[in-house]
Every structure is written in structure tokens, then in C-alpha cells.
Write an enzyme that holds these catalytic residues in place. Structure first.
Site, PDB file in Angstrom:
ATOM      1  N   CYS A  99      -1.311   5.974   9.122  1.00 32.81           N
ATOM      2  CA  CYS A  99      -1.752   4.678   8.594  1.00 32.81           C
ATOM      3  C   CYS A  99      -2.831   4.934   7.557  1.00 32.81           C
ATOM      4  O   CYS A  99      -2.781   5.930   6.848  1.00 32.81           O
ATOM      5  CB  CYS A  99      -2.241   3.776   9.732  1.00 32.81           C
ATOM      6  SG  CYS A  99      -3.618   4.454  10.665  1.00 32.81           S
ATOM      7  N   ARG A 131       0.842  -1.202   0.000  1.00 39.13           N
ATOM      8  CA  ARG A 131       0.000   0.000   0.000  1.00 39.13           C
ATOM      9  C   ARG A 131       0.874   1.248   0.000  1.00 39.13           C
ATOM     10  O   ARG A 131       0.595   2.209  -0.715  1.00 39.13           O
ATOM     11  CB  ARG A 131      -0.940  -0.008   1.208  1.00 39.13           C
ATOM     12  CG  ARG A 131      -2.073  -1.007   1.064  1.00 39.13           C
ATOM     13  CD  ARG A 131      -2.932  -1.080   2.299  1.00 39.13           C
ATOM     14  NE  ARG A 131      -3.661   0.160   2.545  1.00 39.13           N
ATOM     15  CZ  ARG A 131      -4.288   0.430   3.685  1.00 39.13           C
ATOM     16  NH1 ARG A 131      -4.290  -0.455   4.671  1.00 39.13           N
ATOM     17  NH2 ARG A 131      -4.925   1.580   3.841  1.00 39.13           N
TER      18      ARG A 131
END
Length: 167
Positions: free
Chosen positions: A122, A58
Site C-alpha cells: 500500500c 495513485r
């Protein structure tokens, strides 16, 4: 991350039918998008280091985000330390030992003893707290560790913010 099955959670597993609105009140050790923008513009001369705890794939923009229509990649200058690397592989509800975590953190290019502020980020602001606790367990002063609670959902969702793909 599905702890019971030790598998990533896919977008199809999320209930995205409702838009959420969140505003922290009286936050301590929380930074906002303006502060992150300043850090990214200052680069290495900044007094802060951004640490993104999303998966490497990611972070590098190699896989789709779990939220639809989200840009891929990471904030300029951010370091990557997947939060799962801090967890005991045999029991993902527990951290590794402090010594093991220190090694993982060091291998990610992060100096626990740095005088710079460490800002955890995050996907949504929640798993960033894993790094905050891990750093505390490793002896870092909690007053020098921060959370960007807007995280990638805010940064990656805003077309005006700079992003980097790959390493």
C-alpha cells in the site's frame, strides 16, 4: 481515508514534521525490498504476486501521493485492488461479505486459490493488512499471504527502483 467523512485524506491533513523510523522485530509473513525487487525482476515466472491496495489513481500515477516528493506509479507486475473495494460502502468499518469480496478480488485479476504467494502493498504498509485479513476471511491460507511493510513509501521513495505509470 477518513472513515467518518468517507473522504480521502489529503497531504495537508498529515503531520509530516517528524521523520519516522520503523524496523519490525521477528516478523512473520513480512517481505522486504530485496524480496520485492526479486519478484519484479522475475515477472510472471515469480512464485509471488504483488497486490497494491492504494487507489486506482495513485496506482496509475494519475494523482499526487500524500507524501511530498514521492514518485508516482506502481511496482512492475503489481495488480491493483483498492482496499476500499473490500469494505461495506454503507459502513466503511466493516468488510463486505466473503462472497462479495471474492468477486471483487477475482475481478481484480487475483486468484485466491493460487499456489503463488500474495504480497500486499500500500502506501505505508498499514492498509495492506486489510487485504491480508480479507483473504483470510475468504478462506485463503494465511501462511501464503505476506505484507511488504515498506510499501510505496520505501519503493517509490528510492530512485533506484523501477516504477510503472498507467496500466
Amino acid at each position: 481515508f477518513n472513515l467518518s467523512q468517507k473522504t480521502p485524506i489529503a497531504a495537508k491533513d498529515l503531520d509530516l514534521s517528524h521523520e519516522t523510523q520503523y524496523c519490525s522485530t521477528g516478523p512473520e509473513n513480512v517481505v522486504d525490498m530485496a524480496q520485492i525487487m526479486k519478484i519484479t525482476k522475475e515477472g510472471d515466472s515469480s512464485d509471488s504476486i504483488i497486490v497494491d491496495v492504494r487507489s486506482k489513481e495513485r496506482f496509475l500515477g494519475q494523482v499526487e501521493e500524500p507524501r511530498p516528493n514521492m514518485r508516482l506509479g506502481h511496482m512492475p507486475g503489481a495488480k491493483n485492488l483498492p482496499f476500499t473495494d473490500l469494505l461495506d460502502p454503507d459502513n466503511l468499518t466493516k468488510f463486505k461479505s466473503a462472497e462479495e469480496m471474492k468477486k471483487v478480488i477475482r475481478e481484480a485479476g487475483i486468484d485466491i486459490d493460487s499456489s503463488k504467494k500474495l504480497v500486499a502493498s500500500c502506501g505505508s504498509g498499514a492498509t495492506a493488512c486489510t487485504l491480508v485479513l480479507a483473504l483470510d476471511l475468504c478462506g485463503r491460507d494465511p501462511g501464503s499471504t505476506f505484507v511488504y511493510d515498506g510499501s510505496w513509501i520505501e519503493w517509490g521513495g528510492d530512485d533506484s527502483t523501477p516504477i510503472v505509470k498507467e496500466g
